[in-house]
Design an enzyme around this catalytic site. Structure first.
Site, PDB file in Angstrom:
ATOM      1  N   ASP A   1      -6.306  -7.087  -3.171  1.00  0.00           N
ATOM      2  CA  ASP A   1      -7.158  -6.331  -2.129  1.00  0.00           C
ATOM      3  C   ASP A   1      -8.128  -5.336  -2.616  1.00  0.00           C
ATOM      4  O   ASP A   1      -8.501  -4.284  -1.738  1.00  0.00           O
ATOM      5  CB  ASP A   1      -6.083  -5.593  -1.072  1.00  0.00           C
ATOM      6  CG  ASP A   1      -6.701  -5.359   0.297  1.00  0.00           C
ATOM      7  OD1 ASP A   1      -7.774  -6.020   0.572  1.00  0.00           O
ATOM      8  OD2 ASP A   1      -6.200  -4.569   1.078  1.00  0.00           O
TER       9      ASP A   1
ATOM     10  N   ASP B   1       0.815  -0.842  -0.062  1.00  0.00           N
ATOM     11  CA  ASP B   1      -0.033   0.144   0.021  1.00  0.00           C
ATOM     12  C   ASP B   1       1.058   1.161  -0.131  1.00  0.00           C
ATOM     13  O   ASP B   1       1.592   1.562   0.914  1.00  0.00           O
ATOM     14  CB  ASP B   1      -0.901   0.008   1.166  1.00  0.00           C
ATOM     15  CG  ASP B   1      -1.660  -1.123   1.298  1.00  0.00           C
ATOM     16  OD1 ASP B   1      -2.839  -1.094   0.220  1.00  0.00           O
ATOM     17  OD2 ASP B   1      -1.395  -2.118   2.397  1.00  0.00           O
TER      18      ASP B   1
END
Length: 935
Positions: free
Chosen positions: A130, A20
């Site tokens: 995700d 991320d």
């Protein structure tokens, strides 16, 4: 498992980190950790041959971020990639698919492939680890990109707090499945049934390893359909496990019946092939949105977290893909035999080259805001402050491309016909960069006269002369000389400057006017010429009187739609062709929100507040021949915030569905100013609402009761008008059933005889209420106080205090919205008009023309751009319906070929004798056509 082929068990351990780029830390703090991780990875690969390989999270931006700080390690990095020890691609970033446009999803894949190709290898893995739900067209997109698989973590199995997975009935019998898109495309789906960290931190101690692998082998075998077991050795920002080879030696010693291999996706997927997979895997169709769950872990309300980001994103995407790219493609075509030339006119050699480098930079800058933790608005405040800057940077590049390309095209349009009106004629070009013919209100700022500093006059003299300029006796005419009603606003004397390519900046003063009028029948992907003229002959061209759209103090009527405003500001919109009226539209609703950036949670037992019955101030704000507007003002008050218990629940990370907080009795003002507009030839009612939010911990929605009988509704998704159930699945427990949308949501009668479409600009969350009226509720604002998920992360700026403005359009329609034009109207609503001023001159383009002409019932036009590989024009459509269609494209003096989402050259397509293409299009098919001029 009885269906598993009895081959020797193999544990494929794939090392990775899910990166991320920004989330619970600001970007640069994550960036510093990335540098450390990549340094460790390269050092480990150099030192230890047994540490075979690493999967770099499917996103090439990691390479850019690393080399920005470590350029001296580029050669070493390139070598490891060429050796297949670091696997890269296929994406540029891991985006949230539902909150980024159709074309943005493809630019992400295209640019990711281009970046990876420079290193000599591309990992052909459909990687969606995700993504907060998965789009229905992913199988078709993957197939067109040469990828036969999709590896994903969400959508068919419950995933809850801190990404924990739960046992439950779900759509697939195994972690391996067949995922089928609405067009019938299929890929092998690999579900991270035990998440993408199920092989994380493998112990080297024998006792710990025994406990670890007993559990992990059983967990994987519980869902796997074969003896090929997948273990993902990594997690979010996970450091490299440098002792993995030793941990694997321990595992091999403990489990001689199991082959432990340091694997990669290519080898794992190959091992699944052949006779390994069962003959009848479950087939999961369409969107994967965790609908067969309790509804508390879908993360869908990220669609309304920090709405301002979604609005900026919609504007930025649209400017790039629906304005800058088509205008630059048309400019690029000048001198290359493009469509739209006037009769008997020959193309002249153009010098404009399509700026691929600038587009790539603008798209990359925009896409840096597209990772799921970024565009979803579910990060700490520092992340989203930086996003605003990126949005502005990308927009400025796009605007620069638009300014240059529109002027090049405008200067190539033949405006010599306006010379008959005298030397003071001001030709103006209106550009329609959408895929359908268009009409509507357009405003153009024009310089009536400029005086440059180079002319030697003092600034005072320049300004004086311009102020003395007579603006009277002028009218607006179209290319045929017919007068067009226009509103003229004198903007006075304004400073400006040119930036020539071959000289120093040229400053000037100009007398400016704003001309606002109704443009009509501007061709798709085309232009139409007007001029503001003054001459003796102009007197005979005076615009005819036109009827007002206003009918009394509270009614608008353009002959197609009638809008009536009630005392409480609600609307009745009547489709005059059918006589059907939609009542009680545009009620504002306010509820508490004690959830977080990921999920909405209304306080238990709370009754929603609405403006129903609240007396509104109503007045006619605009009465022009091209458009009329009624202003509605609601002076409202809502609770100031949640109560003290909420602060305690946040502090101790109480799981949001279990919170008991309520809202305080104290109220703060919420004044909503709404402008309801109807254009002369408009097919929809435009709504622009503005308000200053002073309340915390709440949600504001606009409600549109449809009163239509339907068990399903339709929403614009990624290359698809998705058909979704109004009633959630039996497993659903969440009182809210919010969903994602792109351009619109539509409720139509079961027989599609009529419907109501609500279009939007950057309002990505809606819900069809189970209230007996099939009300469409669109979220305008959600104010929350924390990130949520796995810890305590306050986000005070997510309360979104301050000024807000939102835009919607109400579009009633008869028949299927894909055929009636309602959906096309909704797509056009998002795209701004573009205009340019030019001089009176001859040109190679006709006064009214288009780059390409096409038709096809039920088809939506998606993009026009230039192929970087061969310089041809790339045109893309998608079928809005689940039935065949036919595309007809006029392409004289051209060769045409079928392409794909990566713009590869495919089969040549035959043209008819008249230079036209007729091409059958399958249900829900995405089709890309390459067009190259032959002379």
């Amino acid at each position: 498992m009885e269906n598993r082929v009895q081959t020797r068990r193999k544990a494929h351990i794939i090392s990775h980190t899910h990166w991320d780029r920004e989330w619970y830390l600001p970007y640069e703090k994550h960036h510093v950790r990335l540098i450390r991780l990549m340094d460790t990875l390269l050092d480990t690969l150099k030192r230890d041959d047994e540490y075979r390989s690493f999967f770099l999270d499917g996103q090439t931006i990691i390479l850019e971020d690393y080399l920005q700080v470590r350029p001296e390690r580029r050669e070493e990095l390139e070598q490891r990639i060429k050796e297949n020890r670091i696997f890269i691609g296929p994406w540029y970033i891991l985006q949230d698919a539902f909150l980024t446009s159709s074309e943005a999803n493809l630019r992400n894949l295209l640019i990711g492939h281009q970046d990876a190709a420079r290193y000599g290898t591309i990992s052909k893995v459909g990687y969606f680890p995700d993504t907060f739900g998965n789009i229905g067209q992913a199988p078709q997109i993957m197939r067109q990109a040469g990828i036969g698989n999709a590896v994903f973590g969400r959508g068919v199995k419950p995933t809850g707090f801190n990404n924990t997975v739960a046992d439950s009935e779900f759509e697939s019998s195994y972690s391996e499945l067949i995922w089928e898109g609405p067009d019938g495309s299929r890929v092998l789906g690999i579900l991270f049934a035990n998440w993408y960290s199920n092989g994380n931190e493998v112990p080297t101690d024998e006792a710990a390893a025994k406990e670890y692998w007993d559990r992990k082998l059983a967990d994987a075998e519980k869902y796997a359909s074969t003896n090929q077991l997948l273990y993902m050795n990594g997690c979010d920002h996970q450091p490299i496990q440098t002792d993995l080879p030793e941990a694997m030696r321990v595992a091999r010693k403990l489990y001689p019946d199991t082959d432990f291999v340091h694997s990669n996706f290519a080898d794992y997927l190959a091992a699944l092939g052949g006779d390994e997979l069962p003959a009848h895997l479950s087939v999961v169709k369409g969107e994967l949105r965790s609908q067969r769950t309790d509804g508390w872990g879908t993360l869908v309300n990220t669609a309304s977290a920090r709405v301002y980001l979604k609005q900026m994103n919609q504007h930025g995407q649209t400017l790039l893909e629906k304005v800058a790219e088509p205008l630059a493609a048309i400019a690029h075509g000048l001198g290359r035999g493009e469509q739209g030339k006037g009769q008997g006119q020959e193309a002249t050699l153009g010098s404009y080259s399509y700026p691929h480098h600038l587009f790539t930079y603008a798209w990359k800058t925009l896409m840096q805001n597209h990772p799921h933790d970024s565009i979803c608005g579910c990060s700490v405040d520092e992340v989203h402050r930086e996003m605003v800057t990126r949005f502005e940077k990308s927009k400025h590049v796009a605007e620069s491309i638009v300014d240059e390309s529109k002027q090049l095209v405008a200067d190539a349009v033949d405006t010599s016909g306006f010379a008959r009106f005298g030397e003071e004629a001001l030709p103006l070009i209106a550009f329609n960069t959408t895929g359908w013919k268009r009409g509507g209100t357009i405003s153009i700022v024009a310089d009536v006269r400029r005086i440059y500093y180079r002319e030697g006059l003092s600034p005072e003299e320049m300004i004086s002369r311009l102020k003395a300029l007579d603006l009277g006796g002028r009218v607006l005419v179209d290319a045929e000389g017919a007068a067009v009603p226009v509103k003229v606003e004198d903007l006075g004397v304004q400073f400006g400057y040119d930036l020539p390519d071959d000289a120093f900046r040229q400053a000037y003063w100009a007398r400016q006017v704003r001309l606002t009028f109704a443009a009509s029948d501007v061709p798709a992907l085309g232009w139409k010429t007007y001029a503001w003229v003054k001459s003796a002959s102009a007197a005979s061209a005076a615009a005819p009187e036109a009827a007002s759209i206003v009918r009394g103090e509270r009614t608008l009527d353009n002959g197609t739609l009638r809008v009536e405003v009630a005392d409480d500001g609600t609307l009745t919109v009547t489709d005059l062709a059918s006589g059907h009226a939609y009542r009680d539209l545009l009620v504002y609703e306010d509820t508490g929100d004690i959830g977080n950036e990921y999920m909405y949670k209304q306080p238990e037992g709370e009754e929603a507040l609405t403006t129903r019955g609240l007396a509104a101030e109503i007045r006619v704000a605009c009465d022009e021949v091209y458009r009329a507007t009624i202003e509605i003002v609601h002076r409202w008050a809502v609770p100031a915030s949640a109560d003290a218990l909420f602060e305690e629940e946040k502090q101790y990370a109480v799981y949001f569905p279990e919170r008991k907080a309520q809202r305080v009795a104290e109220t703060v003002p919420l004044t909503i100013r709404t402008l309801v507009s109807l254009e002369k030839d408009g097919k929809g009612v435009a709504v622009r609402a503005s308000f200053n939010n002073q309340a915390k911990d709440h949600r504001v929605r606009a409600l549109f009761p449809t009163d239509l009988q339907a068990s399903v509704h339709r929403a614009d998704a990624i290359f698809e008008v998705a058909v979704r159930d109004n009633e959630p699945a039996a497993e659903w427990q969440n009182p809210s059933n919010a969903q994602h949308q792109q351009a619109f949501v539509d409720v139509s009668e079961a027989d599609l005889s009529r419907g109501l479409t609500i279009a939007n600009k950057g309002l990505n969350e809606y819900e069809v209420l189970r209230d007996g009226r099939n009300t469409i509720a669109v979220t305008l604002l959600r104010s929350v106080a924390e990130l949520g998920d796995w810890g305590v992360f306050p986000t005070p700026e997510a309360q979104c205090l301050g000024d807000h403005e939102v835009e919607l359009m109400i579009i009633p329609h008869e028949g299927d919205g894909a055929v009636s034009g309602a959906y096309a109207e909704a797509y056009q609503f998002q795209v701004p008009w573009t205009s340019a001023q030019t001089g009176a001159h001859q040109g190679q383009l006709a006064p009214v023309g288009a780059a390409y002409a096409w038709e096809g019932e039920g088809l939506a036009f998606s993009s026009l751009k230039i192929n970087e590989k061969d310089g041809g024009a790339m045109l893309r459509w998608f079928n809005l319906r689940q039935q065949p269609a036919e595309l007809k494209l006029a392409a004289p003096n051209a060769s045409v070929y079928r392409s794909d989402v990566l713009e590869n050259r495919g089969e040549a397509l035959a043209l008819g004798a008249d230079g036209s293409l007729s091409l059958p299009i399958g249900p829900c098919e995405i089709v890309t056509i390459g067009v190259e001029a032959t002379k």
